[in-house]
Motif scaffolding. Structure first.
Motif, PDB file in Angstrom:
ATOM      1  N   THR A  41     -57.153   4.337  42.938  1.00 24.98           N
ATOM      2  CA  THR A  41     -56.310   3.848  43.655  1.00 24.98           C
ATOM      3  C   THR A  41     -56.242   2.138  43.735  1.00 24.98           C
ATOM      4  OG1 THR A  41     -55.507   5.664  44.488  1.00 24.98           O
ATOM      5  CG2 THR A  41     -54.278   3.793  45.443  1.00 24.98           C
ATOM      6  N   GLY A  42     -55.430   1.239  43.098  1.00 26.80           N
ATOM      7  CA  GLY A  42     -55.412  -0.041  43.398  1.00 26.80           C
ATOM      8  C   GLY A  42     -56.160  -0.945  42.520  1.00 26.80           C
ATOM      9  N   LEU A  43     -56.914  -0.029  41.684  1.00 30.75           N
ATOM     10  CA  LEU A  43     -57.825  -0.763  40.400  1.00 30.75           C
ATOM     11  C   LEU A  43     -56.947  -0.893  39.245  1.00 30.75           C
ATOM     12  CD1 LEU A  43     -61.130   0.735  40.988  1.00 30.75           C
ATOM     13  CD2 LEU A  43     -60.494  -1.504  41.560  1.00 30.75           C
ATOM     14  N   PRO A  44     -56.539  -2.181  38.989  1.00 32.81           N
ATOM     15  CA  PRO A  44     -55.592  -2.316  37.750  1.00 32.81           C
ATOM     16  C   PRO A  44     -56.387  -1.620  36.331  1.00 32.81           C
ATOM     17  CG  PRO A  44     -56.764  -4.512  38.245  1.00 32.81           C
ATOM     18  CD  PRO A  44     -57.002  -3.452  39.304  1.00 32.81           C
ATOM     19  N   ARG A  45     -55.474  -1.036  35.549  1.00 25.66           N
ATOM     20  CA  ARG A  45     -56.030  -0.491  34.337  1.00 25.66           C
ATOM     21  C   ARG A  45     -55.325  -1.464  33.277  1.00 25.66           C
ATOM     22  NH1 ARG A  45     -57.873   4.512  35.567  1.00 25.66           N
ATOM     23  NH2 ARG A  45     -58.230   4.516  33.375  1.00 25.66           N
ATOM     24  N   ARG A  46     -56.478  -1.375  32.065  1.00 19.12           N
ATOM     25  CA  ARG A  46     -56.114  -2.501  31.012  1.00 19.12           C
ATOM     26  C   ARG A  46     -56.525  -1.405  29.834  1.00 19.12           C
ATOM     27  NH1 ARG A  46     -58.804  -7.939  30.186  1.00 19.12           N
ATOM     28  NH2 ARG A  46     -57.947  -7.402  28.365  1.00 19.12           N
ATOM     29  N   ASP A  47     -55.579  -1.713  28.615  1.00 20.90           N
ATOM     30  CA  ASP A  47     -55.792  -1.072  27.549  1.00 20.90           C
ATOM     31  C   ASP A  47     -56.606  -1.806  26.720  1.00 20.90           C
ATOM     32  OD1 ASP A  47     -53.891   0.944  28.055  1.00 20.90           O
ATOM     33  OD2 ASP A  47     -52.143  -0.339  27.446  1.00 20.90           O
ATOM     34  N   PHE A  48     -57.393  -0.947  25.850  1.00 20.94           N
ATOM     35  CA  PHE A  48     -58.436  -1.554  25.000  1.00 20.94           C
ATOM     36  C   PHE A  48     -58.406  -0.827  23.653  1.00 20.94           C
ATOM     37  CE2 PHE A  48     -60.117  -3.013  28.979  1.00 20.94           C
ATOM     38  CZ  PHE A  48     -60.693  -4.273  29.092  1.00 20.94           C
ATOM     39  N   PRO A  49     -58.955  -1.599  22.523  1.00 17.75           N
ATOM     40  CA  PRO A  49     -58.807  -0.745  21.188  1.00 17.75           C
ATOM     41  C   PRO A  49     -60.076   0.186  21.246  1.00 17.75           C
ATOM     42  CG  PRO A  49     -59.687  -3.173  21.208  1.00 17.75           C
ATOM     43  CD  PRO A  49     -59.271  -2.982  22.445  1.00 17.75           C
ATOM     44  N   SER A  50     -60.727   0.284  21.921  1.00 18.85           N
ATOM     45  CA  SER A  50     -62.006   1.193  21.745  1.00 18.85           C
ATOM     46  C   SER A  50     -62.400   1.732  23.382  1.00 18.85           C
ATOM     47  CB  SER A  50     -62.985   0.904  21.081  1.00 18.85           C
ATOM     48  OG  SER A  50     -63.691  -0.313  22.004  1.00 18.85           O
ATOM     49  N   ALA A  51     -62.748   2.908  23.118  1.00 23.14           N
ATOM     50  CA  ALA A  51     -63.620   3.777  24.364  1.00 23.14           C
ATOM     51  C   ALA A  51     -64.775   2.671  24.752  1.00 23.14           C
ATOM     52  CB  ALA A  51     -63.707   5.204  24.005  1.00 23.14           C
ATOM     53  N   ALA A  52     -65.382   2.304  23.861  1.00 21.01           N
ATOM     54  CA  ALA A  52     -66.500   1.526  24.024  1.00 21.01           C
ATOM     55  C   ALA A  52     -66.232   0.262  24.989  1.00 21.01           C
ATOM     56  CB  ALA A  52     -67.292   0.907  23.056  1.00 21.01           C
ATOM     57  N   LEU A  53     -65.174  -0.322  24.940  1.00 18.87           N
ATOM     58  CA  LEU A  53     -64.664  -1.427  25.609  1.00 18.87           C
ATOM     59  C   LEU A  53     -64.175  -1.009  26.869  1.00 18.87           C
ATOM     60  CD1 LEU A  53     -62.942  -3.627  22.743  1.00 18.87           C
ATOM     61  CD2 LEU A  53     -65.272  -4.192  23.841  1.00 18.87           C
ATOM     62  N   THR A  54     -63.759   0.157  26.864  1.00 15.30           N
ATOM     63  CA  THR A  54     -63.018   0.761  28.192  1.00 15.30           C
ATOM     64  C   THR A  54     -64.146   1.009  29.165  1.00 15.30           C
ATOM     65  OG1 THR A  54     -61.062   1.665  27.265  1.00 15.30           O
ATOM     66  CG2 THR A  54     -61.521   2.478  29.104  1.00 15.30           C
ATOM     67  N   ARG A  55     -65.313   1.400  28.563  1.00 14.53           N
ATOM     68  CA  ARG A  55     -66.243   1.684  29.463  1.00 14.53           C
ATOM     69  C   ARG A  55     -67.097   0.492  30.060  1.00 14.53           C
ATOM     70  NH1 ARG A  55     -67.752   4.980  24.748  1.00 14.53           N
ATOM     71  NH2 ARG A  55     -66.827   7.120  24.939  1.00 14.53           N
ATOM     72  N   LEU A  56     -67.096  -0.325  29.055  1.00 12.78           N
ATOM     73  CA  LEU A  56     -67.638  -1.932  29.691  1.00 12.78           C
ATOM     74  C   LEU A  56     -66.708  -2.491  30.693  1.00 12.78           C
ATOM     75  CD1 LEU A  56     -68.828  -3.073  26.403  1.00 12.78           C
ATOM     76  CD2 LEU A  56     -70.230  -2.697  28.038  1.00 12.78           C
ATOM     77  N   TYR A  57     -65.423  -2.108  30.709  1.00 14.19           N
ATOM     78  CA  TYR A  57     -64.500  -2.771  31.754  1.00 14.19           C
ATOM     79  C   TYR A  57     -64.726  -1.998  32.781  1.00 14.19           C
ATOM     80  CZ  TYR A  57     -59.980  -3.244  34.243  1.00 14.19           C
ATOM     81  OH  TYR A  57     -59.091  -3.573  35.187  1.00 14.19           O
ATOM     82  N   ALA A  58     -64.943  -0.629  32.890  1.00 14.31           N
ATOM     83  CA  ALA A  58     -65.310   0.326  34.104  1.00 14.31           C
ATOM     84  C   ALA A  58     -66.582  -0.027  34.602  1.00 14.31           C
ATOM     85  CB  ALA A  58     -65.409   1.851  33.609  1.00 14.31           C
ATOM     86  N   LEU A  59     -67.622  -0.687  33.822  1.00 12.29           N
ATOM     87  CA  LEU A  59     -68.994  -1.005  34.285  1.00 12.29           C
ATOM     88  C   LEU A  59     -68.835  -2.222  35.148  1.00 12.29           C
ATOM     89  CD1 LEU A  59     -72.047  -0.671  34.102  1.00 12.29           C
ATOM     90  CD2 LEU A  59     -71.967  -2.108  32.183  1.00 12.29           C
ATOM     91  N   GLY A  60     -67.744  -3.115  34.601  1.00 12.82           N
ATOM     92  CA  GLY A  60     -67.593  -4.526  35.600  1.00 12.82           C
ATOM     93  C   GLY A  60     -67.000  -4.060  36.937  1.00 12.82           C
ATOM     94  N   LEU A  61     -66.011  -3.152  36.851  1.00 14.50           N
ATOM     95  CA  LEU A  61     -65.559  -2.900  38.120  1.00 14.50           C
ATOM     96  C   LEU A  61     -66.658  -2.352  39.101  1.00 14.50           C
ATOM     97  CD1 LEU A  61     -62.621  -0.591  36.897  1.00 14.50           C
ATOM     98  CD2 LEU A  61     -62.396  -2.664  37.825  1.00 14.50           C
TER      99      LEU A  61
END
Length: 368
Positions: A294-314
């Protein structure tokens, strides 16, 4: 995404900054010289609490680095803290200079580097590091520098988690106690299969039966015949996404596992072939509406790999914040990449188990 770029992203995982609140300072390092080639003008030094060192200027890794940077920035914004964050971009072979710049800026904690080769260089240069949260793993984790901690999205952690789950799950009727591993010969899959086997043996299991995947129907038919003749407790598919979809039907009804890190994006054409396959995936993807997000912004990425890296940054921002006053005595939280705990100088990540049902990926313990 091209195959070569997908491969490079997969190798990171073996891994644009949004505007921040007024209390947060996020900036890239100034260039070394101006457009005319002269020395850069002297700029006021902005105090830094957390430095983020990423290969944003390396074309092959810029998209991956940008996803991590966006995650760190998003987490900092959501926290509404007074922590001052600054991004130090570098090109290939420039990580050491970026680290030195972060040190000169007085960073109390550094997030980075992202690439394994850069981590090897930083670890062997005997720098007087501030507390550093590296986003990859050392090949030799026995003697890391005293202030260097590793927090990778590694396929080895998935392998160990899968081995423990198979050990703790009662075998299906008619199945044996052993383990079968179907693996390709790619470096990433060999790492996965090796980590799985090591963990399985450490847990007291017998040597797994190994099958080499070459994509041929004749080979897969032979595997199916062998699995039927002597069923194991489970089959682990150490294969990339396309190969997993091709091999899964030959496993039949036996419990089958794979790492989600091999999936670059949705496999819409073959996803129903994956029904029943259990994978380890990050909660940010499996349970996106969980209360902890809750409160963490979501972003759309063209691949699951980039989504995982965004989560790693969080999660990396949360970890780095915990190190601002020195290593915490204990660190244990449910993050975007999984359950994160501190074990010595390693941040251990345990993902969430999910299963393909009717072509959709759902939590393995969710409603049917």
């Amino acid at each position: 995404m091209t195959a070569s770029r997908a491969a490079r992203l997969a190798g990171l995982l073996a891994a644009g900054v949004v505007a921040c609140a007024a209390a947060l300072s996020v900036a890239q390092t100034p260039p070394a010289s101006d457009a005319a080639g002269g020395p850069a003008p002297m700029l006021p030094v902005t105090p830094v609490d957390i430095a983020v060192v990423l290969p944003l200027d390396a074309p092959a890794y810029a998209r991956a680095a940008d996803a991590v940077r966006a995650g760190v920035s998003a987490a900092a914004e959501a926290a509404r803290s007074s922590v001052r964050v600054r991004v130090f971009a570098h090109a290939e072979d420039g990580a050491l200079d970026a680290f030195e710049a972060a040190q000169r800026a007085g960073a109390r904690v550094i997030i980075g580097p992202l690439l394994r080769d850069d981590l090897k260089v930083v670890a062997t240069m005997a720098l007087e590091l501030p507390y550093t949260i590296a986003l990859n793993q050392l090949e030799d984790a026995a003697n890391p520098p005293p202030r260097l901690y590793t927090f990778p999205l590694s396929i080895e952690s998935d392998a160990r988690l899968i081995a423990r789950r198979i050990r703790d799950t009662p075998p299906t009727p008619g199945a044996g106690q052993g383990l079968a591993v179907v693996s390709s010969e790619t470096p990433l899959m060999l790492r996965f299969a090796s980590a799985l086997t090591s963990e399985w043996l450490a847990l007291g299991g017998s040597v797994p039966t190994a099958y080499r995947y070459d994509g041929r129907v004749e080979t897969l038919t032979t595997v199916r015949r062998e699995l039927t003749r002597q069923p194991p407790a489970a089959v682990v598919l150490a294969l990339d996404g396309v190969a997993v979809a091709r091999a899964k039907p030959y496993v039949g009804t036996l419990p089958a596992y794979a790492s989600a890190l091999v999936f670059e994006g949705p496999l819409t054409a073959t996803v129903r072939d994956l029904d029943g396959l259990v994978i380890t995936e990050i909660p940010w993807i499996v349970t996106p509406t969980a209360a902890e997000f809750t409160g963490l912004p979501r972003r759309d990425f063209p691949s699951a790999a980039l989504t995982r890296l965004y989560a790693l940054g969080l999660d990396a921002f949360r970890v780095a914040s915990a190190f601002l006053d020195g290593p915490p005595d204990r660190l244990d939280f449910d993050g975007a990449t999984g359950r994160v705990t501190l074990d010595g100088q390693q941040l251990v990540r345990a993902g969430r188990f999910a299963v393909f049902r009717d072509g959709a990926l759902v939590p393995v313990d969710g409603p049917r």
